[in-house]
Motif scaffolding. Structure first.
Motif, mmCIF file in Angstrom:
data_model
loop_
_atom_site.group_PDB
_atom_site.id
_atom_site.type_symbol
_atom_site.label_atom_id
_atom_site.label_comp_id
_atom_site.label_asym_id
_atom_site.label_seq_id
_atom_site.Cartn_x
_atom_site.Cartn_y
_atom_site.Cartn_z
ATOM 1 N N SER A 39 0.829 -1.209 0.000
ATOM 2 C CA SER A 39 0.000 0.000 0.000
ATOM 3 C C SER A 39 0.862 1.257 0.000
ATOM 4 O O SER A 39 0.507 2.255 -0.644
ATOM 5 N N ILE A 40 1.986 1.236 0.697
ATOM 6 C CA ILE A 40 2.900 2.383 0.672
ATOM 7 C C ILE A 40 3.485 2.557 -0.724
ATOM 8 O O ILE A 40 3.578 3.676 -1.235
ATOM 9 N N GLU A 41 3.884 1.464 -1.360
ATOM 10 C CA GLU A 41 4.404 1.536 -2.726
ATOM 11 C C GLU A 41 3.352 2.093 -3.681
ATOM 12 O O GLU A 41 3.662 2.920 -4.538
ATOM 13 N N THR A 42 2.107 1.665 -3.532
ATOM 14 C CA THR A 42 1.034 2.169 -4.376
ATOM 15 C C THR A 42 0.835 3.669 -4.170
ATOM 16 O O THR A 42 0.638 4.417 -5.128
ATOM 17 N N GLY A 43 0.910 4.107 -2.929
ATOM 18 C CA GLY A 43 0.791 5.538 -2.642
ATOM 19 C C GLY A 43 1.918 6.351 -3.253
ATOM 20 O O GLY A 43 1.694 7.437 -3.794
ATOM 21 N N VAL A 44 3.134 5.825 -3.192
ATOM 22 C CA VAL A 44 4.277 6.522 -3.792
ATOM 23 C C VAL A 44 4.119 6.581 -5.304
ATOM 24 O O VAL A 44 4.370 7.620 -5.930
ATOM 25 N N PHE A 45 3.697 5.477 -5.921
ATOM 26 C CA PHE A 45 3.474 5.471 -7.367
ATOM 27 C C PHE A 45 2.397 6.481 -7.756
ATOM 28 O O PHE A 45 2.519 7.171 -8.764
ATOM 29 N N ALA A 46 1.325 6.562 -6.978
ATOM 30 C CA ALA A 46 0.253 7.507 -7.275
ATOM 31 C C ALA A 46 0.752 8.946 -7.155
ATOM 32 O O ALA A 46 0.417 9.801 -7.982
ATOM 33 N N LEU A 47 1.560 9.210 -6.145
ATOM 34 C CA LEU A 47 2.117 10.551 -5.970
ATOM 35 C C LEU A 47 3.023 10.928 -7.130
ATOM 36 O O LEU A 47 2.912 12.019 -7.688
ATOM 37 N N VAL A 48 3.897 10.010 -7.517
ATOM 38 C CA VAL A 48 4.831 10.281 -8.616
ATOM 39 C C VAL A 48 4.078 10.467 -9.930
ATOM 40 O O VAL A 48 4.407 11.354 -10.720
ATOM 41 N N SER A 49 3.061 9.671 -10.154
ATOM 42 C CA SER A 49 2.329 9.782 -11.415
ATOM 43 C C SER A 49 1.431 11.010 -11.456
ATOM 44 O O SER A 49 1.060 11.463 -12.542
ATOM 45 N N SER A 50 1.069 11.577 -10.318
ATOM 46 C CA SER A 50 0.213 12.762 -10.320
ATOM 47 C C SER A 50 1.008 14.048 -10.513
ATOM 48 O O SER A 50 0.424 15.084 -10.847
ATOM 49 N N LEU A 51 2.316 14.015 -10.329
ATOM 50 C CA LEU A 51 3.121 15.228 -10.465
ATOM 51 C C LEU A 51 3.065 15.841 -11.867
ATOM 52 O O LEU A 51 2.900 17.062 -11.976
ATOM 53 N N PRO A 52 3.205 15.079 -12.953
ATOM 54 C CA PRO A 52 3.119 15.714 -14.275
ATOM 55 C C PRO A 52 1.756 16.355 -14.549
ATOM 56 O O PRO A 52 1.687 17.421 -15.162
ATOM 57 N N VAL A 53 0.697 15.740 -14.075
ATOM 58 C CA VAL A 53 -0.638 16.307 -14.279
ATOM 59 C C VAL A 53 -0.792 17.599 -13.496
ATOM 60 O O VAL A 53 -1.299 18.607 -14.009
ATOM 61 N N ALA A 54 -0.329 17.602 -12.264
ATOM 62 C CA ALA A 54 -0.405 18.812 -11.442
ATOM 63 C C ALA A 54 0.446 19.926 -12.055
ATOM 64 O O ALA A 54 0.037 21.098 -12.074
#
Length: 66
Positions: A39-54
């Motif tokens: 779950s921590i890995e999934t959260g980190v992946f979600a954070l990293v993938s949301s940076l370009p959109v933001a």
């Protein structure tokens, strides 16, 4: 990238444990429990993938070329 996240997780848990912010049980839970680690890995992946959109949305608001 999963290996790097896991290494960073071990370093973070060790630092927090050494500083006294978390106990031994929490340290073991963070580093040894596969469900928590996943779950921590999934959260980190979600954070990293949301940076370009933001970044794109922020640049669009500022009027910069995207």
């Amino acid at each position: 990238m999963t290996v790097w996240i896991r290494i960073a997780l071990y370093l973070l848990a060790g630092w927090l444990y050494g500083a006294g912010y978390i106990g031994d049980e929490v340290k073991r839970l963070i580093t040894d429990d596969p469900a928590v680690v996943a779950s921590i890995e999934t959260g980190v992946f979600a954070l990293v993938s949301s940076l370009p959109v933001a970044w794109w949305q922020w640049a669009k608001r500022k009027g910069w070329a995207t």
